[in-house]
Design a protein around this motif. Structure first.
Motif, mmCIF file in Angstrom:
data_model
loop_
_atom_site.group_PDB
_atom_site.id
_atom_site.type_symbol
_atom_site.label_atom_id
_atom_site.label_comp_id
_atom_site.label_asym_id
_atom_site.label_seq_id
_atom_site.Cartn_x
_atom_site.Cartn_y
_atom_site.Cartn_z
ATOM 1 N N SER A 2 7.326 48.523 17.823
ATOM 2 C CA SER A 2 6.421 47.565 18.444
ATOM 3 C C SER A 2 6.483 47.674 19.967
ATOM 4 C CB SER A 2 6.784 46.148 18.020
ATOM 5 O OG SER A 2 6.594 45.982 16.635
ATOM 6 N N ASP A 47 1.704 44.955 21.065
ATOM 7 C CA ASP A 47 1.867 44.152 19.860
ATOM 8 C C ASP A 47 2.192 42.700 20.186
ATOM 9 O OD1 ASP A 47 1.679 46.273 17.693
ATOM 10 O OD2 ASP A 47 3.238 47.113 18.981
ATOM 11 N N TYR A 119 2.638 37.588 12.516
ATOM 12 C CA TYR A 119 1.362 38.251 12.805
ATOM 13 C C TYR A 119 1.094 39.369 11.799
ATOM 14 C CZ TYR A 119 -2.220 40.841 15.366
ATOM 15 O OH TYR A 119 -3.377 41.492 15.725
ATOM 16 N N GLU A 120 2.121 40.132 11.482
ATOM 17 C CA GLU A 120 1.971 41.235 10.531
ATOM 18 C C GLU A 120 1.625 40.711 9.137
ATOM 19 O OE1 GLU A 120 5.599 43.386 10.854
ATOM 20 O OE2 GLU A 120 5.133 44.184 12.848
ATOM 21 N N ARG A 121 2.202 39.566 8.765
ATOM 22 C CA ARG A 121 1.888 38.976 7.458
ATOM 23 C C ARG A 121 0.427 38.531 7.406
ATOM 24 N NH1 ARG A 121 6.897 36.390 8.043
ATOM 25 N NH2 ARG A 121 5.849 34.433 8.631
ATOM 26 N N GLY A 124 -1.816 41.639 7.395
ATOM 27 C CA GLY A 124 -1.697 42.359 6.130
ATOM 28 C C GLY A 124 -2.162 41.573 4.927
#
Length: 229
Positions: A2, A47, A119-121, A124
C-alpha cells in the motif's frame, strides 16, 4: 504494498510517521506544503492519505474537500487543534478519521491498517456507491433522493426532485413545458402543464440565491426551461 502520502509541514513528525509506516511494510511519500500535497494527491495513486490541518499554501480542510471531489480513498486528518468544531468540520468534509497531536506513531499505524482493511472490504464487497450529480454547489443524491445546496440539505417533494434531477442530468438543453410534463408526470395530470411552472417556481425557491435572477434553471421565453452549467 500500500502507498501512503503524508502531507505534513513539521519535518520531524513526518519523518517519524514515515519510519513507523515503512517498518510496517508501507510505501510512503511526504509533502511539506499544502498546495504541493494536493497536486500530488490528485495526480498520483495513493491508498491512503495522512493530512495535517495547518499547512502552508493550502490548509487541510481545503485539501480534504478537493480530494473528496475526485477520490474516495481513506483520509486521516491530524492536528494539534483539539476543538470539537474542527473535528466536526474535518469529518464533515469527508475525512475518515481525526487524530489529535500528540499521538503515538504505533496508534497511527494501527488506524492506517484498520482504515485500509475497511476500505478493501468495501471495495471488494461489490457495494455500489450512490449515484451523485454535483453542479456548482448543488449535490443531488439520486439513490437516496436527497439534495444539498451549498452544503445545506433541502427538502423536495417527489415531483420536485424528479424534475430537478431530469434537468440537471440534461444541462444546457432547452425543454418545453410539454416535454417536461410528459417526462415527469406522464399521464397523471393530462392537459395541466401549468403544474410545470408551479414546480419550477418551488424548486427555484430552494436552490436559487435570487429567484428573480436564477443562476441554475433559466426561463427561455417562448420555449421553456434549461438547467445552465
Amino acid at each position: 504494498m500500500s502507498k501512503i502520502l503524508i502531507i505534513e509541514d513539521e519535518e520531524a513528525i513526518a519523518d517519524l510517521e514515515k519510519d513507523y509506516l515503512e517498518l510496517s511494510g508501507f510505501e510512503v511519500e511526504i509533502e511539506e506544503r499544502g498546495d504541493a500535497g494536493l497536486t500530488k494527491a490528485l495526480k498520483e495513486d495513493f491508498d491512503l492519505i495522512i493530512l495535517d490541518l495547518m499547512l502552508p499554501g493550502v490548509d487541510g480542510f481545503e485539501i480534504c474537500k478537493k480530494i473528496r471531489e475526485e477520490k474516495d480513498i481513506p483520509v486521516i486528518m491530524v492536528s494539534a487543534k483539539k476543538d470539537d468544531i474542527d473535528k466536526i468540520r474535518g469529518l464533515g468534509l469527508g475525512a475518515d478519521d481525526y487524530m489529535t497531536k500528540p499521538f503515538s506513531p504505533s496508534e497511527l499505524v494501527a488506524r492506517v491498517k484498520a482504515h485500509l482493511a475497511r476500505y478493501e472490504r468495501l471495495v471488494g464487497s461489490g457495494i455500489q456507491e450512490n449515484e451523485i450529480i454535483e453542479i456548482r454547489g448543488i449535490k443531488i443524491d439520486k439513490t437516496a433522493r436527497r439534495v444539498w445546496v451549498n452544503g445545506e440539505e433541502k427538502a423536495f417533494t417527489s415531483k420536485e426532485f424528479d424534475l430537478l434531477t431530469f434537468l440537471a442530468q440534461n444541462p444546457n438543453h432547452v425543454f418545453t413545458k410539454e416535454e417536461l410534463f410528459s417526462k415527469i408526470w406522464d399521464m397523471e395530470s393530462i392537459g395541466d402543464i401549468a403544474t410545470v411552472t408551479v414546480h419550477i417556481k418551488k424548486i427555484r425557491e430552494k436552490i436559487e440565491f435570487n429567484t428573480a435572477k436564477p443562476q441554475y434553471i433559466e426561463t427561455i421565453w417562448g420555449v421553456g426551461y434549461r438547467f445552465k452549467v
